[in-house]
Design a protein around this motif. Structure first.
Motif, PDB file in Angstrom:
ATOM      1  N   HIS A  25      78.623 -10.153 -68.086  1.00 39.59           N
ATOM      2  CA  HIS A  25      79.991  -9.666 -67.943  1.00 39.59           C
ATOM      3  C   HIS A  25      80.051  -8.146 -67.885  1.00 39.59           C
ATOM      4  O   HIS A  25      80.719  -7.570 -67.007  1.00 39.59           O
ATOM      5  N   HIS A  26      79.374  -7.463 -68.793  1.00 41.14           N
ATOM      6  CA  HIS A  26      79.474  -6.009 -68.825  1.00 41.14           C
ATOM      7  C   HIS A  26      78.677  -5.336 -67.714  1.00 41.14           C
ATOM      8  O   HIS A  26      78.969  -4.191 -67.368  1.00 41.14           O
ATOM      9  N   THR A  27      77.711  -6.007 -67.162  1.00 36.46           N
ATOM     10  CA  THR A  27      76.983  -5.457 -66.021  1.00 36.46           C
ATOM     11  C   THR A  27      77.768  -5.654 -64.738  1.00 36.46           C
ATOM     12  O   THR A  27      77.865  -4.757 -63.896  1.00 36.46           O
ATOM     13  N   TYR A  28      78.357  -6.870 -64.576  1.00 40.07           N
ATOM     14  CA  TYR A  28      79.031  -7.234 -63.323  1.00 40.07           C
ATOM     15  C   TYR A  28      80.540  -7.379 -63.516  1.00 40.07           C
ATOM     16  O   TYR A  28      81.158  -8.272 -62.950  1.00 40.07           O
ATOM     17  N   THR A  29      81.131  -6.491 -64.272  1.00 39.18           N
ATOM     18  CA  THR A  29      82.552  -6.577 -64.589  1.00 39.18           C
ATOM     19  C   THR A  29      83.426  -6.788 -63.356  1.00 39.18           C
ATOM     20  O   THR A  29      83.405  -5.984 -62.419  1.00 39.18           O
ATOM     21  N   ASN A  30      84.168  -7.909 -63.367  1.00 35.21           N
ATOM     22  CA  ASN A  30      85.149  -8.236 -62.329  1.00 35.21           C
ATOM     23  C   ASN A  30      84.554  -8.378 -60.928  1.00 35.21           C
ATOM     24  O   ASN A  30      85.262  -8.232 -59.936  1.00 35.21           O
ATOM     25  N   VAL A  31      83.259  -8.680 -60.853  1.00 30.59           N
ATOM     26  CA  VAL A  31      82.641  -8.966 -59.559  1.00 30.59           C
ATOM     27  C   VAL A  31      82.698 -10.480 -59.339  1.00 30.59           C
ATOM     28  O   VAL A  31      82.096 -11.247 -60.091  1.00 30.59           O
ATOM     29  N   ILE A  32      83.454 -10.890 -58.327  1.00 32.74           N
ATOM     30  CA  ILE A  32      83.639 -12.321 -58.078  1.00 32.74           C
ATOM     31  C   ILE A  32      82.301 -12.978 -57.760  1.00 32.74           C
ATOM     32  O   ILE A  32      81.547 -12.506 -56.917  1.00 32.74           O
ATOM     33  N   GLY A  33      82.011 -14.076 -58.470  1.00 30.92           N
ATOM     34  CA  GLY A  33      80.770 -14.791 -58.263  1.00 30.92           C
ATOM     35  C   GLY A  33      79.645 -14.322 -59.159  1.00 30.92           C
ATOM     36  O   GLY A  33      78.588 -14.956 -59.203  1.00 30.92           O
ATOM     37  N   LYS A  34      79.848 -13.211 -59.883  1.00 28.43           N
ATOM     38  CA  LYS A  34      78.822 -12.696 -60.790  1.00 28.43           C
ATOM     39  C   LYS A  34      79.311 -12.631 -62.231  1.00 28.43           C
ATOM     40  O   LYS A  34      78.523 -12.769 -63.162  1.00 28.43           O
ATOM     41  N   ASP A  35      80.610 -12.416 -62.415  1.00 29.49           N
ATOM     42  CA  ASP A  35      81.191 -12.266 -63.747  1.00 29.49           C
ATOM     43  C   ASP A  35      81.903 -13.551 -64.139  1.00 29.49           C
ATOM     44  O   ASP A  35      82.996 -13.844 -63.644  1.00 29.49           O
ATOM     45  N   ASN A  36      81.289 -14.332 -65.031  1.00 32.75           N
ATOM     46  CA  ASN A  36      81.882 -15.606 -65.452  1.00 32.75           C
ATOM     47  C   ASN A  36      83.169 -15.428 -66.235  1.00 32.75           C
ATOM     48  O   ASN A  36      83.988 -16.342 -66.311  1.00 32.75           O
ATOM     49  N   ASP A  37      83.355 -14.256 -66.870  1.00 32.49           N
ATOM     50  CA  ASP A  37      84.580 -14.013 -67.624  1.00 32.49           C
ATOM     51  C   ASP A  37      85.793 -13.866 -66.709  1.00 32.49           C
ATOM     52  O   ASP A  37      86.925 -14.010 -67.150  1.00 32.49           O
ATOM     53  N   LEU A  38      85.574 -13.549 -65.445  1.00 32.15           N
ATOM     54  CA  LEU A  38      86.657 -13.336 -64.510  1.00 32.15           C
ATOM     55  C   LEU A  38      87.261 -14.676 -64.104  1.00 32.15           C
ATOM     56  O   LEU A  38      86.698 -15.418 -63.317  1.00 32.15           O
ATOM     57  N   GLY A  39      88.411 -14.984 -64.694  1.00 33.97           N
ATOM     58  CA  GLY A  39      89.056 -16.273 -64.424  1.00 33.97           C
ATOM     59  C   GLY A  39      88.380 -17.417 -65.130  1.00 33.97           C
ATOM     60  O   GLY A  39      88.755 -18.578 -64.920  1.00 33.97           O
ATOM     61  N   TYR A  40      87.390 -17.110 -65.977  1.00 32.70           N
ATOM     62  CA  TYR A  40      86.672 -18.124 -66.762  1.00 32.70           C
ATOM     63  C   TYR A  40      86.078 -19.230 -65.881  1.00 32.70           C
ATOM     64  O   TYR A  40      85.804 -20.337 -66.346  1.00 32.70           O
ATOM     65  N   GLY A  41      85.887 -18.933 -64.596  1.00 35.09           N
ATOM     66  CA  GLY A  41      85.278 -19.898 -63.701  1.00 35.09           C
ATOM     67  C   GLY A  41      86.188 -21.047 -63.290  1.00 35.09           C
ATOM     68  O   GLY A  41      85.754 -21.969 -62.602  1.00 35.09           O
ATOM     69  N   ILE A  42      87.466 -21.003 -63.708  1.00 38.80           N
ATOM     70  CA  ILE A  42      88.366 -22.129 -63.412  1.00 38.80           C
ATOM     71  C   ILE A  42      89.629 -21.680 -62.686  1.00 38.80           C
ATOM     72  O   ILE A  42      90.493 -22.499 -62.398  1.00 38.80           O
ATOM     73  N   MET A  43      89.723 -20.369 -62.375  1.00 38.71           N
ATOM     74  CA  MET A  43      90.971 -19.885 -61.783  1.00 38.71           C
ATOM     75  C   MET A  43      90.707 -19.043 -60.544  1.00 38.71           C
ATOM     76  O   MET A  43      89.670 -18.388 -60.424  1.00 38.71           O
ATOM     77  N   ARG A  44      91.673 -19.078 -59.652  1.00 37.10           N
ATOM     78  CA  ARG A  44      91.693 -18.174 -58.508  1.00 37.10           C
ATOM     79  C   ARG A  44      92.114 -16.807 -59.034  1.00 37.10           C
ATOM     80  O   ARG A  44      93.129 -16.676 -59.715  1.00 37.10           O
ATOM     81  N   VAL A  45      91.371 -15.764 -58.696  1.00 37.57           N
ATOM     82  CA  VAL A  45      91.600 -14.466 -59.323  1.00 37.57           C
ATOM     83  C   VAL A  45      91.956 -13.361 -58.337  1.00 37.57           C
ATOM     84  O   VAL A  45      92.164 -12.220 -58.740  1.00 37.57           O
ATOM     85  N   ASP A  46      92.031 -13.706 -57.036  1.00 39.15           N
ATOM     86  CA  ASP A  46      92.313 -12.676 -56.046  1.00 39.15           C
ATOM     87  C   ASP A  46      92.982 -13.302 -54.826  1.00 39.15           C
ATOM     88  O   ASP A  46      92.694 -14.446 -54.463  1.00 39.15           O
ATOM     89  N   GLU A  47      93.874 -12.558 -54.188  1.00 40.76           N
ATOM     90  CA  GLU A  47      94.607 -13.078 -53.036  1.00 40.76           C
ATOM     91  C   GLU A  47      93.696 -13.490 -51.891  1.00 40.76           C
ATOM     92  O   GLU A  47      93.999 -14.422 -51.139  1.00 40.76           O
ATOM     93  N   ASP A  48      92.595 -12.793 -51.707  1.00 42.60           N
ATOM     94  CA  ASP A  48      91.696 -13.070 -50.597  1.00 42.60           C
ATOM     95  C   ASP A  48      90.762 -14.245 -50.868  1.00 42.60           C
ATOM     96  O   ASP A  48      90.014 -14.655 -49.987  1.00 42.60           O
ATOM     97  N   GLN A  49      90.793 -14.758 -52.079  1.00 42.07           N
ATOM     98  CA  GLN A  49      89.960 -15.915 -52.410  1.00 42.07           C
ATOM     99  C   GLN A  49      90.594 -17.176 -51.833  1.00 42.07           C
ATOM    100  O   GLN A  49      91.800 -17.389 -51.965  1.00 42.07           O
ATOM    101  N   LYS A  50      89.807 -18.011 -51.180  1.00 37.66           N
ATOM    102  CA  LYS A  50      90.323 -19.215 -50.533  1.00 37.66           C
ATOM    103  C   LYS A  50      91.033 -20.105 -51.544  1.00 37.66           C
ATOM    104  O   LYS A  50      90.537 -20.335 -52.639  1.00 37.66           O
ATOM    105  N   TRP A  51      92.209 -20.591 -51.143  1.00 37.37           N
ATOM    106  CA  TRP A  51      93.010 -21.437 -52.026  1.00 37.37           C
ATOM    107  C   TRP A  51      92.641 -22.906 -51.848  1.00 37.37           C
ATOM    108  O   TRP A  51      92.376 -23.374 -50.742  1.00 37.37           O
ATOM    109  N   HIS A  52      92.617 -23.648 -52.974  1.00 37.38           N
ATOM    110  CA  HIS A  52      92.424 -25.096 -52.960  1.00 37.38           C
ATOM    111  C   HIS A  52      93.539 -25.729 -53.799  1.00 37.38           C
ATOM    112  O   HIS A  52      94.061 -25.093 -54.717  1.00 37.38           O
ATOM    113  N   PRO A  53      93.908 -26.969 -53.510  1.00 38.23           N
ATOM    114  CA  PRO A  53      94.948 -27.641 -54.308  1.00 38.23           C
ATOM    115  C   PRO A  53      94.655 -27.617 -55.807  1.00 38.23           C
ATOM    116  O   PRO A  53      95.591 -27.596 -56.614  1.00 38.23           O
TER     117      PRO A  53
END
Length: 372
Positions: free
Chosen positions: A127-155
């Motif tokens: 987390h502290h090395t890859y802060t807020n890097v999508i696909g590298k930081d598991n803390d970002l959205g805890y792996g269960i949430m869409r965290v950015d507008e450009d991220q592909k949406w799924h139902p």
């Protein structure tokens, strides 16, 4: 990431100069830390242990409503202190310089279902090395949430407000799950991996230990107050989980906090790493008591810049860091707790909807999540 890069006005030379100025702030604190800091953490640990002991003593009589309320409140605060100002910061190595084997990141174990060594890997190293890097930081959205507008949406993302609420209620178990990278390792082949199996057994042992302590031994010691003590302990854990989750959400998810593509950190310099921490974190304003109860993670920006500095020094560091934000014309994202909580949850709901598809020519960030 936002369409407009809020750091685009900075030259490469300015970014590296910013890094040198931040290094100087860190070096100044390291040279100055001493007995006053050591006395602080020892005093906090002593106060936490006394509060927990007294609270559990009061809960022996929790069959009486006043005792239940007082004991539950005290135990909730004690658990928050153990998790935030003590455990989180000791495991960051903030107090290793004391050379005290009882207060050291290599020996400390906390009141948490996630084993300390696994948490240190997923949090300190990833987390502290890859802060807020999508696909590298598991803390970002805890792996269960869409965290950015450009991220592909799924139902599936429609349910993320519910997933986030459940994660908040049982946050320590959520942390244990992504310390194990459970989603990635549920595949049958991965489940058979000896390393994963060993880590899973360690988590199982820690969960059994915590459940035995909180939900068997202490309630049994209460005799006729067994059920009320059981309820009090569950409530204290729930309060601790909700509080911790809220603080972390406020530190990384409010509007104005940036997220990053994996390709953006290729060849990243020290100055660029510092800049990413500054733009990928947010603070919570408030009183000294509030800062203490957050484990000083209300100074999340300063914590991400200097994760190994003693937490009691973040307030003084924040003044200098904020001055650098102003000097380099960067936005210092901060606000009172209610504002930051509302902002974070608003973002959770907003990104649950298919409001935006990836732009043409922009790498699909969902692939970053899959590849990770």
């Amino acid at each position: 990431m936002t369409a407009i890069d809020p750091t685009a006005h900075l030259t490469a030379e300015q970014i590296e100069e910013l890094g040198r100025e931040l290094d100087a702030i860190r070096d100044e604190v390291i040279a100055d830390r001493g007995e006053k800091d050591a006395a602080y953490i020892r005093r906090v640990i002593s106060a936490q242990r006394k509060l927990e002991l007294v609270s559990r003593g009061v809960l022996l009589f929790s069959i009486f409503p006043p005792a239940w309320l007082i004991g539950t409140a005290g135990l909730s605060v004690a658990k928050i202190m153990d998790n935030m100002e003590i455990g989180h910061n000791i495991l960051h190595g903030q107090w290793d310089w004391m050379r005290d084997p009882k207060i050291h990141s290599t020996t400390w174990e906390w009141d948490h279902v996630s084993p300390a060594d696994q948490w240190k890997h997923s949090h300190n190293e990833l987390h502290h090395t890859y802060t807020n890097v999508i696909g590298k930081d598991n803390d970002l959205g805890y792996g269960i949430m869409r965290v950015d507008e450009d991220q592909k949406w799924h139902p599936f993302h429609l349910g993320q407000p519910l997933w986030n609420f459940l994660n908040a209620c049982f946050f320590e178990y959520g942390i244990a799950a992504y310390d194990l990278e459970l989603g990635k390792n549920l595949h049958k082949r991965r489940r058979k991996n000896p390393e994963f199996r060993a880590r899973a057994r360690a988590v199982g042992r820690k969960i059994r230990k915590q459940v035995l302590k909180d939900y068997v031994i202490h309630p049994l010691l209460s005799g006729p107050s067994f059920l009320t003590t059981l309820a009090a302990t569950f409530t204290a854990n729930l309060v601790r989980n909700l509080w911790t989750h809220s603080v972390i959400m406020c530190g990384h998810f409010p509007e104005g906090v940036q997220v990053f593509e994996r390709r953006s950190i290729k060849g990243e310099t020290r100055g660029q790493w510092y800049l990413r921490q500054m733009m990928g974190s947010a603070n919570i304003s408030g009183s000294k008591a509030m800062h203490f109860m957050t484990g000083n993670l209300s100074h999340q920006i300063e914590h991400h810049l200097f994760p190994d500095l003693p937490s009691n020094r973040y307030a003084e560091v924040a003044v200098k860091v904020r001055a650098l934000f102003e000097k380099y014309e960067l936005e210092y994202v901060t606000g009172p707790l209610p504002k930051q909580v509302f902002s974070a949850w608003h973002k959770v709901f907003r990104l649950a909807l298919p409001n935006k598809r990836p732009k043409a020519g922009t790498p699909d960030r969902e692939q970053d999540l899959i590849a990770a």
